[in-house]
Design a protein around this motif. Sequence first.
Motif, PDB file in Angstrom:
ATOM      1  N   ARG A  86       0.842  -1.195   0.000  1.00 43.59           N
ATOM      2  CA  ARG A  86       0.000   0.000   0.000  1.00 43.59           C
ATOM      3  C   ARG A  86       0.881   1.251   0.000  1.00 43.59           C
ATOM      4  O   ARG A  86       1.745   1.407   0.866  1.00 43.59           O
ATOM      5  CB  ARG A  86      -0.886  -0.025   1.241  1.00 43.59           C
ATOM      6  N   PRO A  87       0.667   2.149  -0.967  1.00 41.02           N
ATOM      7  CA  PRO A  87       1.428   3.399  -0.939  1.00 41.02           C
ATOM      8  C   PRO A  87       0.980   4.267   0.231  1.00 41.02           C
ATOM      9  O   PRO A  87      -0.087   4.061   0.793  1.00 41.02           O
ATOM     10  CB  PRO A  87       1.075   4.063  -2.277  1.00 41.02           C
ATOM     11  N   TYR A  88       1.807   5.222   0.591  1.00 48.99           N
ATOM     12  CA  TYR A  88       1.434   6.144   1.662  1.00 48.99           C
ATOM     13  C   TYR A  88       1.932   7.542   1.306  1.00 48.99           C
ATOM     14  O   TYR A  88       2.749   7.708   0.409  1.00 48.99           O
ATOM     15  CB  TYR A  88       1.972   5.688   3.017  1.00 48.99           C
ATOM     16  N   HIS A  89       1.422   8.541   2.010  1.00 50.62           N
ATOM     17  CA  HIS A  89       1.856   9.910   1.754  1.00 50.62           C
ATOM     18  C   HIS A  89       2.060  10.665   3.063  1.00 50.62           C
ATOM     19  O   HIS A  89       1.530  10.294   4.099  1.00 50.62           O
ATOM     20  CB  HIS A  89       0.870  10.654   0.840  1.00 50.62           C
ATOM     21  N   LYS A  90       2.882  11.709   2.947  1.00 48.34           N
ATOM     22  CA  LYS A  90       3.134  12.616   4.063  1.00 48.34           C
ATOM     23  C   LYS A  90       2.943  14.025   3.539  1.00 48.34           C
ATOM     24  O   LYS A  90       3.392  14.355   2.445  1.00 48.34           O
ATOM     25  CB  LYS A  90       4.554  12.450   4.599  1.00 48.34           C
ATOM     26  N   ILE A  91       2.281  14.861   4.333  1.00 48.99           N
ATOM     27  CA  ILE A  91       1.977  16.233   3.941  1.00 48.99           C
ATOM     28  C   ILE A  91       2.866  17.193   4.733  1.00 48.99           C
ATOM     29  O   ILE A  91       2.968  17.080   5.952  1.00 48.99           O
ATOM     30  CB  ILE A  91       0.491  16.556   4.163  1.00 48.99           C
ATOM     31  N   PHE A  92       3.484  18.131   4.004  1.00 49.54           N
ATOM     32  CA  PHE A  92       4.356  19.135   4.624  1.00 49.54           C
ATOM     33  C   PHE A  92       3.842  20.514   4.252  1.00 49.54           C
ATOM     34  O   PHE A  92       3.412  20.740   3.127  1.00 49.54           O
ATOM     35  CB  PHE A  92       5.789  18.995   4.110  1.00 49.54           C
TER      36      PHE A  92
END
Length: 97
Positions: A86-92
């Motif tokens: 499963r891909p994942y993301h991080k928000i900055f």
Amino acid sequence: MINVGLYYRVKEGHEKEFEETFSKVVSILKNSDIGFIDAKLYKRVDDPREYLIYSEWKDLESFKKFILSRDYKETTTYGKTILEGRPYHKIFQEINT
């Protein structure tokens, strides 16, 4: 402005397909009016099947609307056929000092 790091592991043999799809999707997003600014694709040096898409968005709301869109859902459905796990993301968010 916000930046989103999207992390992917591609199934063996699908690296070129992933890279070409990235280019097509970025072109479509740049020609839309959804708050997308730009994105760059990075490949991990010691594991060329791992990728990072580093994207820029006008604001958090624009990104949230995108990930709730039909186009995003279609892209993720397709992605399941060429991605491992499963891909994942991080928000900055940029800090103005």
